[in-house]
Design a protein around this motif. Structure first.
Motif, PDB file in Angstrom:
ATOM      1  N   LEU A 186      51.455 118.199   7.506  1.00  0.00           N
ATOM      2  CA  LEU A 186      50.094 118.605   7.836  1.00  0.00           C
ATOM      3  C   LEU A 186      49.110 117.805   6.988  1.00  0.00           C
TER       4      LEU A 186
ATOM      5  N   TRP B  99      45.174 123.473   7.081  1.00  0.00           N
ATOM      6  CA  TRP B  99      45.214 122.014   7.111  1.00  0.00           C
ATOM      7  C   TRP B  99      43.863 121.493   7.555  1.00  0.00           C
TER       8      TRP B  99
ATOM      9  N   GLY C 279      47.418 119.706   3.855  1.00  0.00           N
ATOM     10  CA  GLY C 279      48.052 121.022   3.948  1.00  0.00           C
ATOM     11  C   GLY C 279      47.992 121.813   2.650  1.00  0.00           C
TER      12      GLY C 279
END
Length: 185
Positions: free
Chosen positions: A138, A160, A141
């Motif tokens: 991600l 994210w 993230g």
């Protein structure tokens, strides 16, 4: 053929030839209008394609977030004694300064339940942040784990970075870059 019919026939042919000789084909204006309509249609198609790709990317990131959230839930279920005591939370990957795994990881003896909590948190942080890997699952993230001792419910949240998407009336869709799982052991 009668003379009268032959005269009408010739007159008809002359008028057709005369009418046809004035028409040279499409005019420049007709071609420009056609090109304009075609360009507008192709721009609409390109916009549709772009929006579809952006929605597909959002769905991909949401899938990655759900995989990460359920991964941590499974880790807690596998190490249930400390998890039932609330040892996994509160935790945030954003607050982790150094991702150092306990020395017991990778040994044949294995980790104690307390060391396994630390190992799970650090391995999960590596996955969420994409450290030690060529690519993060991600972009930007961050993961958090919260524990409500009154109800015994864990809340695992993954967030994210993603460009906001517009809704029907031009408003931004809020919360589209976050995924939350609530569970108890």
């Amino acid at each position: 053929m009668h003379k009268q019919q032959a005269g009408l026939f010739l007159l008809g042919r002359l008028s057709l030839q005369r009418r046809g000789s004035n028409e040279q084909g499409f005019t420049l204006i007709e071609i420009l209008v056609t090109l304009f309509i075609l360009a507008v249609g192709l721009l609409g198609l390109a916009g549709l394609l772009f929006e579809g790709m952006r929605n597909n990317q959002g769905a991909y990131l949401r899938t990655q977030a759900s995989i990460l959230a359920y991964d941590m839930a499974d880790r807690m279920r596998a190490n249930s004694a400390p998890a039932q005591n609330g040892d996994y939370g509160p935790f945030s990957t954003a607050l982790v300064q150094s991702v150092t795994l306990p020395s017991c990881v990778g040994t044949t003896a294995g980790c104690s339940p307390a060391d396994r909590v630390t190992a799970d948190q650090m391995e999960w942080t590596q996955q969420v942040q994409g450290t030690g890997s060529d690519m993060a699952m991600l972009p930007g993230g961050e993961g958090t784990i919260a524990y409500d001792s009154g109800t015994g419910v864990y809340t695992v949240t993954i967030q994210w970075d993603e460009g906001s998407r517009g809704g029907d009336a031009g408003e931004d869709i809020v919360g589209d870059n976050s995924y939350t799982v609530n569970f108890s052991l």
